[in-house]
Enzyme design. Structure first.
Site, PDB file in Angstrom:
ATOM      1  N   HIS A 146      -7.219  -4.672  -3.414  1.00  0.00           N
ATOM      2  CA  HIS A 146      -6.226  -3.976  -2.608  1.00  0.00           C
ATOM      3  C   HIS A 146      -6.045  -4.718  -1.287  1.00  0.00           C
ATOM      4  O   HIS A 146      -6.978  -5.281  -0.732  1.00  0.00           O
ATOM      5  CB  HIS A 146      -6.689  -2.545  -2.339  1.00  0.00           C
ATOM      6  CG  HIS A 146      -5.648  -1.686  -1.719  1.00  0.00           C
ATOM      7  ND1 HIS A 146      -4.547  -1.228  -2.413  1.00  0.00           N
ATOM      8  CD2 HIS A 146      -5.522  -1.206  -0.451  1.00  0.00           C
ATOM      9  CE1 HIS A 146      -3.796  -0.495  -1.618  1.00  0.00           C
ATOM     10  NE2 HIS A 146      -4.357  -0.466  -0.416  1.00  0.00           N
ATOM     11  N   CYS A 206       0.843  -1.192   0.000  1.00  0.00           N
ATOM     12  CA  CYS A 206       0.000   0.000   0.000  1.00  0.00           C
ATOM     13  C   CYS A 206       0.888   1.255   0.000  1.00  0.00           C
ATOM     14  O   CYS A 206       1.759   1.375  -0.844  1.00  0.00           O
ATOM     15  CB  CYS A 206      -0.968  -0.049   1.186  1.00  0.00           C
ATOM     16  SG  CYS A 206      -2.293   1.173   1.136  1.00  0.00           S
ATOM     17  N   ASP A 227      -8.130  -3.513  -7.753  1.00  0.00           N
ATOM     18  CA  ASP A 227      -7.768  -2.525  -6.748  1.00  0.00           C
ATOM     19  C   ASP A 227      -8.246  -1.143  -7.180  1.00  0.00           C
ATOM     20  O   ASP A 227      -7.723  -0.564  -8.132  1.00  0.00           O
ATOM     21  CB  ASP A 227      -6.243  -2.521  -6.573  1.00  0.00           C
ATOM     22  CG  ASP A 227      -5.765  -1.561  -5.487  1.00  0.00           C
ATOM     23  OD1 ASP A 227      -6.581  -0.788  -4.957  1.00  0.00           O
ATOM     24  OD2 ASP A 227      -4.558  -1.594  -5.183  1.00  0.00           O
TER      25      ASP A 227
END
Length: 244
Positions: free
Chosen positions: A214, A125, A183
């Site tokens: 994600h 991330c 994502d």
């Protein structure tokens, strides 16, 4: 390998940075991996990921990525309050401060006798972005970037001309990009933009897009894909074994 872990509070230009060091419980010197967390800092899933990497024979450093903005030891919850706080921290800390954090981590690696001095970076991330950002430092020989956010959108604060996307050509080591096709944080248009930049700059990169959402590496929550996570750990270990 059996591992051990301890804390190290590293001086940086913006204050002490609590860093957890995971390393083999064995004599010898080992290459290092800086492992950058999500916005929530060192949660239980991040700690488990670091332990997995360390058990393959690496010194793994997990810094508190927003140490200037929180008391030492802060871990945010995976809820709306934690997400809002983490995102606010993300938008408040300039990339230049992340750069100086990375240099402090590199300095640590190069001054401890259980490290070889060879160092790579990995993250998820925002941590994927920070691993990419770390690769701008010539000391970083390899980076494994899992669904890195905010590269395509240029939404993190930085001085003019110092955003991460525009500086891609400065990467000297090998870098791997891994994306989830589902994502929403890095949609197809954003991935295409980064891919074209990688091609045009001529950096040494590998590219993967997988059927995942994600945070598919996070072993808490409904988006976790254990089969993909195992594959990614294997690929990361192979990269760092080869390059470091």
């Amino acid at each position: 390998m059996i591992i051990q872990h301890h804390h190290a509070d590293l001086p940086t230009p913006t204050g002490l940075m609590r860093t957890t060091v995971y390393r083999p419980h064995a004599h010898g010197q080992f290459p290092a991996i800086i492992f950058y967390s999500e916005i929530f800092q060192q949660t239980a899933p991040i700690a488990r990921s670091a332990a997995i990497l360390a058990s393959h024979g690496f010194v793994v450093l997990v810094p508190e990525v927003f140490h200037e903005l929180n008391p030492i030891g802060t871990v945010l919850a995976y809820d709306d309050e934690g997400k809002d706080k983490g995102n606010n921290d993300k938008w408040a800390k300039p990339l230049e401060s992340h750069d100086s954090d990375t240099q402090a981590l590199i300095d640590f690696v190069q001054t401890h006798d259980y490290c070889t001095g060879s160092v790579g970076a990995m993250g998820v991330c925002i941590g994927g972005h920070l691993a990419y950002r770390a690769a701008l430092n010539p000391a970083i020989k390899a980076a494994f970037c899992l669904y890195p956010t905010d590269i395509h959108s240029d939404t993190l604060p930085a001085q003019k001309g110092n955003n991460s996307f525009e500086r891609m050509a400065d990467i000297q080591g090998e870098i791997h990009f891994i994306w989830g096709k589902q994502d929403p944080h890095v949609p197809q248009q954003g991935r295409d933009k980064i891919y074209q930049q990688a091609v045009s700059t001529g950096i040494n990169y590998q590219w993967q897009e997988v059927n995942a959402q994600h945070a598919f590496m996070r072993d808490e929550g409904e988006r976790y894909d254990a089969a993909l996570a195992i594959t990614m750990y294997q690929q990361a270990v192979a990269l760092f074994n080869r390059v470091l």
